[in-house]
Design an enzyme around this catalytic site. Structure first.
Site, mmCIF file in Angstrom:
data_model
loop_
_atom_site.group_PDB
_atom_site.id
_atom_site.type_symbol
_atom_site.label_atom_id
_atom_site.label_comp_id
_atom_site.label_asym_id
_atom_site.label_seq_id
_atom_site.Cartn_x
_atom_site.Cartn_y
_atom_site.Cartn_z
ATOM 1 N N THR A 1 4.739 -84.637 -0.432
ATOM 2 C CA THR A 1 5.982 -85.089 -1.358
ATOM 3 C C THR A 1 6.604 -84.222 -2.268
ATOM 4 O OG1 THR A 1 5.996 -86.486 -3.342
ATOM 5 C CG2 THR A 1 3.741 -85.591 -2.914
ATOM 6 N N ASP A 2 7.558 -84.389 -2.894
ATOM 7 C CA ASP A 2 8.350 -83.492 -3.645
ATOM 8 C C ASP A 2 7.622 -83.175 -5.213
ATOM 9 O OD1 ASP A 2 8.856 -86.017 -4.956
ATOM 10 O OD2 ASP A 2 11.051 -85.782 -4.640
ATOM 11 N N GLU A 3 6.718 -84.153 -5.224
ATOM 12 C CA GLU A 3 5.877 -84.279 -6.759
ATOM 13 C C GLU A 3 4.945 -82.878 -6.547
ATOM 14 O OE1 GLU A 3 4.262 -87.678 -8.135
ATOM 15 O OE2 GLU A 3 5.857 -88.975 -7.280
ATOM 16 N N LYS B 1 -2.252 -84.569 -3.852
ATOM 17 C CA LYS B 1 -1.270 -84.222 -2.680
ATOM 18 C C LYS B 1 -1.025 -82.465 -2.496
ATOM 19 C CE LYS B 1 0.407 -86.448 -0.226
ATOM 20 N NZ LYS B 1 0.279 -87.269 0.993
ATOM 21 N N TYR C 1 -2.253 -88.025 -8.826
ATOM 22 C CA TYR C 1 -1.855 -88.396 -7.646
ATOM 23 C C TYR C 1 -1.174 -86.796 -7.083
ATOM 24 C CZ TYR C 1 1.797 -89.394 -4.161
ATOM 25 O OH TYR C 1 2.652 -89.289 -2.966
HETATM 26 P P1 NAD Z 1 1.364 -96.652 0.985
HETATM 27 O O1 NAD Z 1 0.336 -96.693 -0.528
HETATM 28 O O2 NAD Z 1 2.307 -97.782 0.844
HETATM 29 O O3 NAD Z 1 0.463 -96.615 2.155
HETATM 30 C C1 NAD Z 1 -0.733 -95.969 2.073
HETATM 31 C C2 NAD Z 1 -1.735 -96.450 3.462
HETATM 32 O O4 NAD Z 1 -2.671 -95.696 3.514
HETATM 33 C C3 NAD Z 1 -2.168 -97.888 3.424
HETATM 34 O O5 NAD Z 1 -1.932 -98.613 4.650
HETATM 35 C C4 NAD Z 1 -3.517 -97.884 3.182
HETATM 36 O O6 NAD Z 1 -4.311 -98.815 3.321
HETATM 37 C C5 NAD Z 1 -3.827 -96.333 3.876
HETATM 38 N N1 NAD Z 1 -4.956 -95.777 3.259
HETATM 39 C C6 NAD Z 1 -5.243 -95.477 1.860
HETATM 40 N N2 NAD Z 1 -6.396 -94.922 1.892
HETATM 41 C C7 NAD Z 1 -7.008 -94.917 3.226
HETATM 42 C C8 NAD Z 1 -8.097 -94.258 3.569
HETATM 43 N N3 NAD Z 1 -9.269 -93.858 3.007
HETATM 44 N N4 NAD Z 1 -8.152 -94.324 5.085
HETATM 45 C C9 NAD Z 1 -7.429 -94.815 5.825
HETATM 46 N N5 NAD Z 1 -6.205 -95.388 5.357
HETATM 47 C C10 NAD Z 1 -6.093 -95.221 3.998
HETATM 48 O O7 NAD Z 1 2.002 -95.390 0.891
HETATM 49 P P2 NAD Z 1 3.394 -94.863 1.279
HETATM 50 O O8 NAD Z 1 4.544 -95.025 0.196
HETATM 51 O O9 NAD Z 1 3.886 -95.393 2.642
HETATM 52 O O10 NAD Z 1 3.064 -93.282 1.412
HETATM 53 C C11 NAD Z 1 2.693 -92.894 2.770
HETATM 54 C C12 NAD Z 1 2.531 -91.312 2.528
HETATM 55 O O11 NAD Z 1 3.925 -90.809 2.393
HETATM 56 C C13 NAD Z 1 1.535 -90.543 1.490
HETATM 57 O O12 NAD Z 1 0.981 -89.494 1.973
HETATM 58 C C14 NAD Z 1 2.409 -90.457 0.547
HETATM 59 O O13 NAD Z 1 1.927 -89.489 -0.422
HETATM 60 C C15 NAD Z 1 3.745 -89.801 1.114
HETATM 61 N N6 NAD Z 1 5.062 -89.928 0.414
HETATM 62 C C16 NAD Z 1 5.513 -91.141 -0.240
HETATM 63 C C17 NAD Z 1 6.732 -91.047 -0.665
HETATM 64 C C18 NAD Z 1 7.228 -92.340 -1.269
HETATM 65 O O14 NAD Z 1 8.236 -92.335 -2.134
HETATM 66 N N7 NAD Z 1 6.493 -93.633 -1.310
HETATM 67 C C19 NAD Z 1 7.544 -89.914 -0.928
HETATM 68 C C20 NAD Z 1 7.024 -88.916 -0.252
HETATM 69 C C21 NAD Z 1 5.953 -88.792 0.212
HETATM 70 O O1 TDX Z 2 8.743 -100.629 -13.022
HETATM 71 C C1 TDX Z 2 8.995 -99.465 -13.191
HETATM 72 N N1 TDX Z 2 10.027 -99.047 -13.938
HETATM 73 C C2 TDX Z 2 10.168 -97.674 -13.829
HETATM 74 O O2 TDX Z 2 11.282 -97.328 -14.685
HETATM 75 C C3 TDX Z 2 8.233 -98.541 -12.274
HETATM 76 C C4 TDX Z 2 7.102 -99.077 -11.401
HETATM 77 C C5 TDX Z 2 8.780 -97.329 -12.105
HETATM 78 N N2 TDX Z 2 9.824 -96.911 -12.946
HETATM 79 C C6 TDX Z 2 10.140 -95.370 -12.952
HETATM 80 C C7 TDX Z 2 9.105 -94.248 -12.857
HETATM 81 C C8 TDX Z 2 9.640 -93.306 -12.001
HETATM 82 O O3 TDX Z 2 10.389 -92.422 -12.848
HETATM 83 O O4 TDX Z 2 10.903 -95.396 -11.712
HETATM 84 C C9 TDX Z 2 10.579 -94.107 -11.076
HETATM 85 C C10 TDX Z 2 10.145 -94.431 -9.720
HETATM 86 O O5 TDX Z 2 8.777 -94.654 -9.674
HETATM 87 P P1 TDX Z 2 7.801 -94.942 -8.782
HETATM 88 O O6 TDX Z 2 8.362 -96.075 -7.625
HETATM 89 O O7 TDX Z 2 6.469 -95.333 -9.290
HETATM 90 O O8 TDX Z 2 7.707 -93.735 -7.898
HETATM 91 P P2 TDX Z 2 7.230 -92.170 -8.221
HETATM 92 O O9 TDX Z 2 6.608 -92.106 -9.359
HETATM 93 O O10 TDX Z 2 8.770 -91.518 -8.811
HETATM 94 O O11 TDX Z 2 6.716 -91.478 -7.091
HETATM 95 C C11 TDX Z 2 7.169 -92.052 -5.677
HETATM 96 O O12 TDX Z 2 7.872 -90.802 -5.267
HETATM 97 C C12 TDX Z 2 7.012 -89.737 -4.628
HETATM 98 C C13 TDX Z 2 6.181 -92.426 -4.730
HETATM 99 O O13 TDX Z 2 5.561 -93.618 -5.460
HETATM 100 C C14 TDX Z 2 5.076 -91.397 -4.341
HETATM 101 O O14 TDX Z 2 4.246 -91.750 -3.413
HETATM 102 C C15 TDX Z 2 6.007 -89.966 -3.863
HETATM 103 O O15 TDX Z 2 5.048 -89.196 -3.585
#
Ligand code: NAD
Ligand code: TDX
Length: 331
Positions: free
Chosen positions: A122-124, A152, A148
């Protein structure tokens, strides 16, 4: 016959990735390993041909299971993680377990069986930016802020160390904020869409001036497929589609697209990162990748709103519990 092991393939990005992989014929056979935590659902993979997609319920920290699955695969794509910042502020322990120990377990298995690993990050990990700062590149120093993002960042460091010390073949991608179908409704965009569909008021943390760099999940996954086919082992690639917007802009866009009136400001997230922004030039120039949604948030959001409207049965059963959890924290 090529076999791909996808960890976390029942979660948001992983399930969309499995669908795209099958649609594109990028692997003949996909094995999904997923623990089915609160964030993972078998029905995220519904409708896929069972002979092409095999599901294994299990923990990525289970060394014996992981080793046996890695042995059967040509390529491993590692999505499994605890992914929600707000949850990591309440209880970091599953983040340390899955994100750090899980990546370590997988690295030991790909090392033992000499398999190629792509690690999803992730970018974070880069921390946050001020309004005028240049965007994150692959060489920006790591400075994570939350449990978190620290977990990562740790996992990325482990991957790099296994490449350097043990000659493991691996790539890493760091992507910006995703949105699209199957995203858990705890996250910002689907939470607001389902709030409006459920006649609740959308909730903006603090002032809403924070900036996120939004990318459609299909563009993220398309970039991962490009890295799998053309990326160089040992390299890291930033993924982003020039989608910077303040949270306030996004919530107003959702309200506008859905014909909703107003939103409320709620308690801010502690340690809230100000701005994320990805420079994806390396991916674009070296691998010739470009996004389909090209930062067009309005079009991507309209498709996403339609998906949540059409799939109420998917989110309705968990909506009350998710909102009760937020309400306890004044959010
Ligand atoms: P998500 O929380 O929707 O899905 C995570 C999945 O991993 C789930 O299906 C969960 O059951 C599984 N999981 C959790 N713990 C586990 C374990 N111990 N063993 C096996 N499976 C397990 O997450 P997402 O948003 O789909 O993110 C997927 C990946 O992408 C993560 O690595 C996250 O850091 C990365 N990522 C997410 C975002 C975003 O915006 N959501 C952005 C950049 C990177
Ligand atoms: O109800 C809300 N209101 C609000 O203002 C929620 C849930 C979030 N927010 C804000 C917080 C953040 O600035 O919106 C922005 C986005 O929030 P999230 O959806 O929780 O994402 P963020 O914390 O930015 O992280 C996401 O991007 C990077 C993903 O959840 C991560 O898994 C990924 O690595």
């Amino acid at each position: 016959m090529s076999t791909m092991l996808v960890t976390g393939g029942a979660g948001f990005i992983g399930a969309n990735f499995v669908r795209l992989t099958i649609e594109r014929g990028a692997a003949d056979h996909v094995v999904v390993l997923d623990k089915l935590t609160y964030a993972g659902r078998r029905d995220n993979l519904a409708g896929l041909d069972a002979s092409a997609v095999e599901f294994v319920e299990g923990d990525v920290c289970d060394a014996g299971l992981v080793s046996s699955l890695v042995a059967r695969a040509d390529t491993v794509v590692h999505f499994a993680a605890e992914s929600h910042n707000d949850n990591s502020l309440r209880d970091p322990s599953p983040f340390i377990h899955t994100n750090i120990l899980g990546t370590y377990t997988l690295l030991e298995a790909v090392r033992a069986h000499d398999r190629y690993l792509h690690h999803i990050s992730t970018d974070e990990v880069f921390g946050d930016l001020g309004p005028g700062d240049p965007r994150f590149t692959e060489t920006t120093a790591y400075a994570p802020s939350s449990p978190y993002s620290a977990s990562k960042a740790s996992s990325d460091h482990l991957v790099r160390a296994w490449v350097r010390s043990f000659g493991v073949r691996a790539t890493i991608s760091n992507c910006s904020n995703n949105y699209g179908p199957y995203q858990h409704i705890e996250k910002f965009i689907p939470r607001q869409i389902t709030n409006i569909l459920d006649r609740r008021t959308p909730k903006l943390y603090g002032t809403g001036e924070q900036i996120r760099d939004w990318i459609h999940v299909d563009d993220h996954n398309d970039a991962v497929l490009a890295i799998l086919s053309r990326g160089r082992s040992g390299e890291t690639y930033n993924i982003g589609s020039d989608g910077e917007a303040t949270n306030r802009t996004v919530i107003e866009l959702i309200c506008d697209l859905m014909g909703a009136e107003g939103y409320e400001h709620v308690a801010d997230r502690p340690g809230h990162d100000q701005r994320y922004a990805m420079d994806a030039s390396k991916l674009r120039t070296e691998l010739g990748w470009s996004p389909r949604y090209t930062g067009d948030l309005r079009a991507g959001l309209a498709d996403t709103i339609a998906w949540y409207r059409d799939n109420e049965a998917w989110w309705r059963p968990i909506k009350d519990a998710v909102e009760a959890g937020y309400a306890k924290r004044g959010q």
